[in-house]
Design a protein around this motif. Structure first.
Motif, PDB file in Angstrom:
ATOM      1  N   PRO A 136       0.875  -1.198   0.027  1.00 37.47           N
ATOM      2  CA  PRO A 136      -0.044  -0.002  -0.109  1.00 37.47           C
ATOM      3  C   PRO A 136       0.727   1.308   0.062  1.00 37.47           C
ATOM      4  N   SER A 137       2.322   1.110   0.375  1.00 44.26           N
ATOM      5  CA  SER A 137       2.903   2.454   0.479  1.00 44.26           C
ATOM      6  C   SER A 137       2.995   2.875  -1.024  1.00 44.26           C
ATOM      7  N   LEU A 138       3.083   2.106  -1.977  1.00 42.54           N
ATOM      8  CA  LEU A 138       3.308   2.538  -3.327  1.00 42.54           C
ATOM      9  C   LEU A 138       2.134   3.337  -3.738  1.00 42.54           C
ATOM     10  N   GLY A 139       0.998   3.433  -3.297  1.00 44.96           N
ATOM     11  CA  GLY A 139      -0.082   4.350  -3.459  1.00 44.96           C
ATOM     12  C   GLY A 139       0.534   5.842  -3.379  1.00 44.96           C
ATOM     13  N   ARG A 140       1.477   6.042  -2.465  1.00 42.66           N
ATOM     14  CA  ARG A 140       1.752   7.392  -2.274  1.00 42.66           C
ATOM     15  C   ARG A 140       2.408   7.985  -3.384  1.00 42.66           C
ATOM     16  N   ILE A 141       3.285   7.211  -4.069  1.00 47.40           N
ATOM     17  CA  ILE A 141       3.717   7.577  -5.580  1.00 47.40           C
ATOM     18  C   ILE A 141       2.580   7.668  -6.488  1.00 47.40           C
ATOM     19  N   VAL A 142       1.576   7.240  -6.699  1.00 49.58           N
ATOM     20  CA  VAL A 142       0.525   7.474  -7.427  1.00 49.58           C
ATOM     21  C   VAL A 142       0.148   8.714  -7.209  1.00 49.58           C
ATOM     22  N   ALA A 143      -0.005   9.209  -5.893  1.00 53.31           N
ATOM     23  CA  ALA A 143      -0.906  10.269  -5.339  1.00 53.31           C
ATOM     24  C   ALA A 143       0.010  11.398  -5.283  1.00 53.31           C
ATOM     25  N   ASP A 144       1.349  11.352  -5.743  1.00 58.67           N
ATOM     26  CA  ASP A 144       2.238  12.382  -5.363  1.00 58.67           C
ATOM     27  C   ASP A 144       2.532  13.158  -6.629  1.00 58.67           C
ATOM     28  N   PRO A 145       1.949  14.283  -6.844  1.00 61.01           N
ATOM     29  CA  PRO A 145       2.145  14.779  -8.222  1.00 61.01           C
ATOM     30  C   PRO A 145       3.559  15.221  -8.702  1.00 61.01           C
ATOM     31  N   TYR A 146       4.710  15.185  -7.584  1.00 64.10           N
ATOM     32  CA  TYR A 146       5.859  15.234  -8.089  1.00 64.10           C
ATOM     33  C   TYR A 146       6.876  13.927  -7.776  1.00 64.10           C
ATOM     34  N   ALA A 147       5.810  12.847  -7.882  1.00 62.62           N
ATOM     35  CA  ALA A 147       6.527  11.497  -7.798  1.00 62.62           C
ATOM     36  C   ALA A 147       7.838  11.022  -8.875  1.00 62.62           C
ATOM     37  N   LEU A 148       7.503  11.922  -9.851  1.00 61.30           N
ATOM     38  CA  LEU A 148       8.594  11.303 -11.187  1.00 61.30           C
ATOM     39  C   LEU A 148       9.553  12.561 -11.130  1.00 61.30           C
ATOM     40  N   SER A 149       9.746  13.562 -10.512  1.00 65.34           N
ATOM     41  CA  SER A 149      10.524  14.920 -10.410  1.00 65.34           C
ATOM     42  C   SER A 149      12.067  14.209 -10.117  1.00 65.34           C
ATOM     43  N   PRO A 150      13.121  14.740 -10.451  1.00 60.74           N
ATOM     44  CA  PRO A 150      14.343  14.392 -10.422  1.00 60.74           C
ATOM     45  C   PRO A 150      14.757  14.132  -9.044  1.00 60.74           C
ATOM     46  N   ASP A 151      14.201  15.111  -8.189  1.00 62.92           N
ATOM     47  CA  ASP A 151      14.418  14.979  -6.841  1.00 62.92           C
ATOM     48  C   ASP A 151      13.026  15.556  -6.200  1.00 62.92           C
ATOM     49  N   PRO A 152      12.166  14.520  -5.879  1.00 60.45           N
ATOM     50  CA  PRO A 152      10.947  14.878  -5.108  1.00 60.45           C
ATOM     51  C   PRO A 152      11.182  15.575  -3.847  1.00 60.45           C
ATOM     52  N   ASN A 153      11.989  15.260  -3.222  1.00 57.48           N
ATOM     53  CA  ASN A 153      12.124  16.062  -2.147  1.00 57.48           C
ATOM     54  C   ASN A 153      12.502  17.613  -1.930  1.00 57.48           C
ATOM     55  N   ARG A 156       5.806  17.464 -14.907  1.00 54.07           N
ATOM     56  CA  ARG A 156       6.625  18.272 -13.875  1.00 54.07           C
ATOM     57  C   ARG A 156       8.189  17.457 -13.662  1.00 54.07           C
ATOM     58  N   ARG A 157       8.135  16.192 -14.033  1.00 57.48           N
ATOM     59  CA  ARG A 157       9.530  15.808 -14.370  1.00 57.48           C
ATOM     60  C   ARG A 157      10.421  16.525 -15.705  1.00 57.48           C
ATOM     61  N   THR A 158       9.778  16.853 -16.591  1.00 57.70           N
ATOM     62  CA  THR A 158      10.374  17.777 -17.668  1.00 57.70           C
ATOM     63  C   THR A 158      10.976  19.135 -17.008  1.00 57.70           C
ATOM     64  N   ASN A 159       9.893  19.516 -16.254  1.00 56.81           N
ATOM     65  CA  ASN A 159      10.450  20.916 -15.652  1.00 56.81           C
ATOM     66  C   ASN A 159      11.651  20.658 -14.886  1.00 56.81           C
ATOM     67  N   GLY A 160      11.696  19.392 -14.060  1.00 54.63           N
ATOM     68  CA  GLY A 160      12.742  19.417 -13.165  1.00 54.63           C
ATOM     69  C   GLY A 160      14.064  19.057 -13.889  1.00 54.63           C
ATOM     70  N   LEU A 161      13.942  18.118 -14.960  1.00 51.82           N
ATOM     71  CA  LEU A 161      14.951  18.045 -15.767  1.00 51.82           C
ATOM     72  C   LEU A 161      15.850  18.966 -16.362  1.00 51.82           C
ATOM     73  N   LEU A 162      14.893  20.008 -16.702  1.00 57.41           N
ATOM     74  CA  LEU A 162      15.351  21.133 -17.340  1.00 57.41           C
ATOM     75  C   LEU A 162      15.743  22.216 -16.432  1.00 57.41           C
ATOM     76  N   GLY A 163      16.125  21.991 -15.307  1.00 55.91           N
ATOM     77  CA  GLY A 163      16.347  22.768 -14.337  1.00 55.91           C
ATOM     78  C   GLY A 163      15.300  23.892 -13.808  1.00 55.91           C
ATOM     79  N   TRP A 164      13.850  23.043 -13.957  1.00 61.33           N
ATOM     80  CA  TRP A 164      12.788  24.070 -13.427  1.00 61.33           C
ATOM     81  C   TRP A 164      12.780  25.392 -14.337  1.00 61.33           C
ATOM     82  N   ALA A 165      13.083  25.014 -15.683  1.00 60.12           N
ATOM     83  CA  ALA A 165      12.959  26.114 -16.609  1.00 60.12           C
ATOM     84  C   ALA A 165      11.602  26.654 -16.746  1.00 60.12           C
ATOM     85  N   TYR A 166      10.677  25.874 -16.500  1.00 57.01           N
ATOM     86  CA  TYR A 166       9.113  26.519 -16.672  1.00 57.01           C
ATOM     87  C   TYR A 166       8.841  27.326 -15.596  1.00 57.01           C
TER      88      TYR A 166
END
Length: 417
Positions: free
Chosen positions: A198-215, A256-266
């Motif tokens: 069930p802890s994996l549900g947090r990844i699905v719910a987190d809008p920044y789960a795929l960002s380079p560094d979610p923290n 959001r991952r694209t934004n992070g990979l581009l150095g938060w360019a957006y």
């Protein structure tokens, strides 16, 4: 990536429903000099598919490899510059091939809409792919190319106009299309994983789960993909109602991952969401409410449908893997994605991304096929780096140009305030 490879592109999973459509598209779109191979589990089925593709594919090689045979997957990855795979659910069958490509410095593109799979690819293969130069590009179909490229092109236009960073954007999807057994099977695979952990549900719910560094993701308060509202709340020109878009949860993570990979360019405070247009008729509010309630319920109860009685009932109701809409239904489908954005200077833009054909199948074959061809043949120094990437961060304007030439409508217009 090593240039001296036997093949330019290998299509893995060519005998599947979407694999066959993609092979047919690539046969007509690839350069005549392209060195292409089809790969899958059955040589006889591969021969049958190749025989249906016409003269341009007559000399294509056929390679046999099972998704559970890591040695065979490693051998495939070492022979080609690019692998395009339609073999899902990716959480079950995709990790071995992604690993093989990351190790071999081979570019890779898939169709996944599974955030748990993408997160595992990032955790396991990003550093490896950076070192080898491989571009491991997830979600190169209707999930999530129109979303990702639309926002990327809005960002590029705002830069050209010196209009500041992107402050917020909302994509409104208007779609007509069907569901395949493979798509449903991917959703069920994710539900099964959450049911087991069930802890994996947090990844699905987190809008920044795929960002380079979610923290290090921005703290913008609650962001939800569930909605029910009048369309004019997004833009005064829009009639009718909007509701929850089934693909929003995954697409928004990719953007959001694209934004992070581009150095938060957006923009570090960029807000993004996606909704679906429910129509303008008198019944539109009811339709919107039913869709929103249904998807919210599915989010909560999905894991229960992956086992026991819920699984047996679902097996009777949904298409089996390997099936999908017939040709007439695929031809009658379409999608239009309109993304309204406002920059930090108050400038407003509208990106439009549209195509004829069922979005998940006919259009996706074009999106995935051109992604593979872009990875194989386009060189752009702005995008020449490896890692687990997104369509926009890996291919950007090169892919947009290809898709425009294929007949898709892609534009960015400034809106007068």
């Amino acid at each position: 990536m090593t240039p001296s490879r036997e093949f330019d592109l290998i299509l893995y999973g060519a005998t599947g429903f979407v694999g066959r459509l993609t092979a047919d598209y690539v046969a007509g779109a690839a350069p005549t000099t392209a060195r292409i191979a089809l790969a899958g589990r059955s040589l006889d089925k591969l021969r049958a598919i190749r025989s249906e593709l016409g003269d341009s594919a007559r000399e294509w090689s056929l390679l046999v490899a099972d998704a559970d045979d890591q040695n065979a997957l490693d051998a495939i990855a070492k022979r080609t510059r690019v692998v395009v795979t339609t073999v899902g659910p990716y959480a079950r069958y995709g990790l071995g091939l992604a690993q093989a490509c990351a190790q071999a410095g081979t570019h890779y593109a898939d169709l996944t809409g599974e955030p748990l799979f993408v997160r595992e690819c990032i955790d396991r293969f990003h550093t490896l792919a950076v070192r080898s130069g491989a571009k491991i590009v997830n979600s190169c179909g209707f999930d999530s190319v129109p979303s990702d490229l639309s926002v990327f092109l809005l960002h590029r236009r705002a830069l050209e106009d010196h209009a500041g960073e992107l402050a917020s954007a909302t994509l409104i999807a208007t779609v007509r299309g069907g569901l395949s057994g493979g798509t449903i099977d991917s959703g069920r695979a994710q539900w099964e994983a959450i049911a087991e952990d069930p802890s994996l549900g947090r990844i699905v719910a987190d809008p920044y789960a795929l960002s380079p560094d979610p923290n290090r993701a921005p703290d913008l308060g609650k962001q939800s993909d569930h909605t029910l509202r009048r369309a004019r709340g997004i833009d005064p020109s829009l009639p009718g109602w909007v509701t929850t878009f089934i693909m929003a949860s995954h697409n928004t993570k990719i953007v959001r991952r694209t934004n992070g990979l581009l150095g938060w360019a957006y923009g570090k405070h960029f807000r993004y969401r996606e909704v679906m247009h429910a129509g303008t008729s008198v019944t539109a509010p009811l339709i919107a409410a039913v869709v929103a309630a249904g998807l919210a319920t599915l989010t909560l109860l999905g894991p229960m449908l992956s086992r026991g009685l819920g699984k047996r009932v679902l097996d009777r109701l949904v298409p089996a893997p390997g099936t999908g809409p017939d040709e007439q239904a695929r031809d009658n489908g379409f999608f239009t994605m309109r993304t309204f954005t406002r920059t930090t200077t108050g400038t407003r833009y509208l990106a439009t991304f549209a195509a004829e054909g069922d979005p998940g199948y006919k259009a996706t074959a074009v999106l995935l096929g051109e992604s593979g061809l872009s990875l194989a043949f386009d060189y752009n120094p702005r995008h020449e780096y490896g890692g687990v990437l997104t369509p926009a961060s890996a291919m950007g304007e090169d892919l947009a140009d290809r898709l425009s030439k294929s007949g898709m409508t892609i534009s960015v217009d400034r809106i007068d305030n």
